[in-house]
Design an enzyme around this catalytic site. Structure first.
Site, mmCIF file in Angstrom:
data_model
loop_
_atom_site.group_PDB
_atom_site.id
_atom_site.type_symbol
_atom_site.label_atom_id
_atom_site.label_comp_id
_atom_site.label_asym_id
_atom_site.label_seq_id
_atom_site.Cartn_x
_atom_site.Cartn_y
_atom_site.Cartn_z
ATOM 1 N N ASN A 99 0.810 -1.226 0.000
ATOM 2 C CA ASN A 99 0.000 0.000 0.000
ATOM 3 C C ASN A 99 0.842 1.274 0.000
ATOM 4 O OD1 ASN A 99 -2.437 1.810 0.906
ATOM 5 N ND2 ASN A 99 -0.907 2.031 2.528
ATOM 6 N N TYR A 162 3.431 8.903 -12.001
ATOM 7 C CA TYR A 162 2.665 8.172 -10.974
ATOM 8 C C TYR A 162 1.639 7.237 -11.629
ATOM 9 C CZ TYR A 162 -0.776 7.466 -7.234
ATOM 10 O OH TYR A 162 -1.643 6.907 -6.340
ATOM 11 N N ALA A 164 1.486 6.133 -14.723
ATOM 12 C CA ALA A 164 2.109 5.087 -15.543
ATOM 13 C C ALA A 164 2.667 3.972 -14.652
ATOM 14 C CB ALA A 164 3.216 5.690 -16.404
ATOM 15 N N ILE A 195 -9.491 9.683 -2.992
ATOM 16 C CA ILE A 195 -9.778 9.371 -1.592
ATOM 17 C C ILE A 195 -9.235 10.497 -0.714
ATOM 18 C CG2 ILE A 195 -9.530 7.643 0.250
ATOM 19 C CD1 ILE A 195 -10.921 6.548 -2.309
HETATM 20 N N1 LIG Z 1 -5.529 9.076 -1.568
HETATM 21 C C1 LIG Z 1 -5.858 8.845 -2.821
HETATM 22 O O1 LIG Z 1 -6.647 9.609 -3.441
HETATM 23 C C2 LIG Z 1 -5.340 7.635 -3.546
HETATM 24 C C3 LIG Z 1 -5.928 7.297 -4.763
HETATM 25 C C4 LIG Z 1 -5.472 6.200 -5.454
HETATM 26 C C5 LIG Z 1 -4.444 5.436 -4.936
HETATM 27 N N2 LIG Z 1 -3.867 5.763 -3.758
HETATM 28 C C6 LIG Z 1 -2.781 4.909 -3.270
HETATM 29 O O2 LIG Z 1 -3.101 4.434 -1.982
HETATM 30 C C7 LIG Z 1 -1.888 4.210 -1.245
HETATM 31 C C8 LIG Z 1 -1.997 4.897 0.113
HETATM 32 O O3 LIG Z 1 -2.272 6.267 -0.103
HETATM 33 P P1 LIG Z 1 -2.841 7.211 1.047
HETATM 34 O O4 LIG Z 1 -3.834 8.088 0.416
HETATM 35 O O5 LIG Z 1 -3.210 6.419 2.238
HETATM 36 O O6 LIG Z 1 -1.521 8.083 1.353
HETATM 37 P P2 LIG Z 1 -1.013 8.798 2.702
HETATM 38 O O7 LIG Z 1 -2.158 9.184 3.563
HETATM 39 O O8 LIG Z 1 -0.044 9.837 2.241
HETATM 40 O O9 LIG Z 1 -0.193 7.623 3.441
HETATM 41 C C9 LIG Z 1 0.947 7.110 2.833
HETATM 42 C C10 LIG Z 1 1.483 5.942 3.638
HETATM 43 O O10 LIG Z 1 2.643 5.423 2.942
HETATM 44 C C11 LIG Z 1 3.783 5.505 3.779
HETATM 45 N N3 LIG Z 1 4.961 5.869 2.987
HETATM 46 C C12 LIG Z 1 5.182 7.019 2.268
HETATM 47 N N4 LIG Z 1 6.398 6.975 1.699
HETATM 48 C C13 LIG Z 1 6.943 5.791 2.051
HETATM 49 C C14 LIG Z 1 8.181 5.156 1.787
HETATM 50 N N5 LIG Z 1 9.137 5.746 1.035
HETATM 51 N N6 LIG Z 1 8.405 3.943 2.309
HETATM 52 C C15 LIG Z 1 7.478 3.332 3.072
HETATM 53 N N7 LIG Z 1 6.285 3.877 3.381
HETATM 54 C C16 LIG Z 1 6.035 5.088 2.867
HETATM 55 C C17 LIG Z 1 3.475 6.571 4.809
HETATM 56 O O11 LIG Z 1 4.273 6.318 5.955
HETATM 57 P P3 LIG Z 1 4.609 7.491 7.022
HETATM 58 O O12 LIG Z 1 3.291 7.899 7.606
HETATM 59 O O13 LIG Z 1 5.505 6.847 8.023
HETATM 60 O O14 LIG Z 1 5.247 8.594 6.243
HETATM 61 C C18 LIG Z 1 1.970 6.342 5.021
HETATM 62 O O15 LIG Z 1 1.762 5.272 5.905
HETATM 63 C C19 LIG Z 1 -0.752 4.723 -2.126
HETATM 64 O O16 LIG Z 1 -0.156 3.622 -2.798
HETATM 65 C C20 LIG Z 1 -1.453 5.613 -3.134
HETATM 66 O O17 LIG Z 1 -0.755 5.667 -4.365
HETATM 67 C C21 LIG Z 1 -4.291 6.849 -3.048
#
Ligand SMILES: NC(=O)c1ccc[n+]([C@@H]2O[C@H](COP(=O)([O-])OP(=O)(O)OC[C@H]3O[C@@H](n4cnc5c(N)ncnc54)[C@H](OP(=O)(O)O)[C@@H]3O)[C@@H](O)[C@H]2O)c1
Length: 255
Positions: A99, A162, A164, A195
């Site tokens: 994730n 991102y 791609a 989200i």
């Molecule tokens: N939010 C959206 O709209 C959305 C839409 C589509 C897909 N996604 C995908 O969903 C996933 C989670 O997104 P989110 O919205 O929950 O993001 P978020 O709130 O920014 O949380 C990101 C998480 O990833 C961890 N992280 C960031 N950089 C990292 C690294 N270099 N190594 C290990 N862990 C790392 C962070 O850890 P720390 O807290 O310790 O920094 C945090 O736990 C991602 O893969 C994202 O691409 C999100």
């Protein structure tokens, strides 16, 4: 009807300190799954998630992992083995949820090699090599879920690399499913739509949110639990014949 006293399953969820990963961890625990969650910088928030699970009858451990640092993956894998032996008296776990990820906010013309490489290392290379390292620890018949994005399917300005890479991750999903089918390990990708988390600095201003909502059949942005509850529901034998699939959780964005 006989209710089996099943062995508790264990899920390893990367990026479980915040946002979608946190929600996956809490929803999985509510379903009786034990959790190893990882964080990169936010140990305090990760420990809050783990403590919440531990204080409510579940079991969770938080470990540090930078998914862009492939050189650390052998040590991380050894750490996971130690935790499994110490906390669960096991040498394997059941579900891996890839994730953790970072966002992009640059048009193609402004995207430097450093930005490109950081995205590749964190969102794609890290997913490949972490899974390669951990898969010997995943039980036969287990499951891997790669968190993708709606942006693998449609294009917005400012997220070219991102989007791609998420499409590439969906490709990897099918290849891992193919090569690990002999161990009956299923590999699927879940693609969230927009989200409301802290991802990439948050959901943006009101007009942006309204625009996304108007393009979504269900008429709103998602919240972390929309994705977390769904992913947790996949972590079960109920999804036993779902394999190598992309499942979008977007409320019907751009249909
Ligand atoms: N939010 C959206 O709209 C959305 C839409 C589509 C897909 N996604 C995908 O969903 C996933 C989670 O997104 P989110 O919205 O929950 O993001 P978020 O709130 O920014 O949380 C990101 C998480 O990833 C961890 N992280 C960031 N950089 C990292 C690294 N270099 N190594 C290990 N862990 C790392 C962070 O850890 P720390 O807290 O310790 O920094 C945090 O736990 C991602 O893969 C994202 O691409 C999100």
């Amino acid at each position: 009807m006989e209710i089996e006293n099943k062995k508790r399953k264990i899920a390893l969820i990367t990026g479980g300190s915040r946002g979608i990963g946190k929600s996956i961890a809490l929803n999985a625990a509510e379903r009786g799954i034990d959790v190893i969650l990882t964080y990169n910088n936010n140990s305090d928030q990760a420990n809050v998630v783990a403590n919440t699970i531990n204080n409510n009858g579940g079991k969770a451990v938080a470990l540090q992992l930078d998914s862009s640092k492939t050189a650390s993956f052998s040590n991380f894998t050894a750490q996971v083995s130690q935790v499994l032996a110490k906390e669960w008296n096991r040498d394997n776990f059941d579900y891996l949820v890839n994730n953790a990820g970072i966002a992009q906010r640059t048009l193609i013309k402004d995207t430097t090699e450093d930005i490109f490489d950081e995205l590749v290392n964190t969102n794609f290379k890290g997913v490949f090599f972490l899974t390669q390292k951990l898969i010997p620890l995943i039980s036969d018949g287990g499951q891997i879920i790669n968190i993708s994005s709606g942006l693998a399917r449609f294009a917005f300005p400012g997220v070219a690399v991102y989007g791609a890479l998420k499409a590439a991750t969906e490709g990897l999903t099918r290849y891992f499913a193919k090569e690990y089918a002999e161990r009956k390990i299923r590999v699927n990708s879940v693609a969230p739509g927009a989200i409301d988390t802290e991802f990439g600095g948050g959901k943006g201003d009101e007009s942006h949110c309204n625009q996304i909502a108007s393009m979504t059949a269900l008429g709103r942005l998602g919240v972390a639990d929309d994705v977390g509850a769904f992913v947790a529901s996949l972590l079960s034998d109920d999804s036993r014949f779902v394999n190598a699939q992309r499942i979008e959780v977007s409320g019907g964005l751009f249909i």
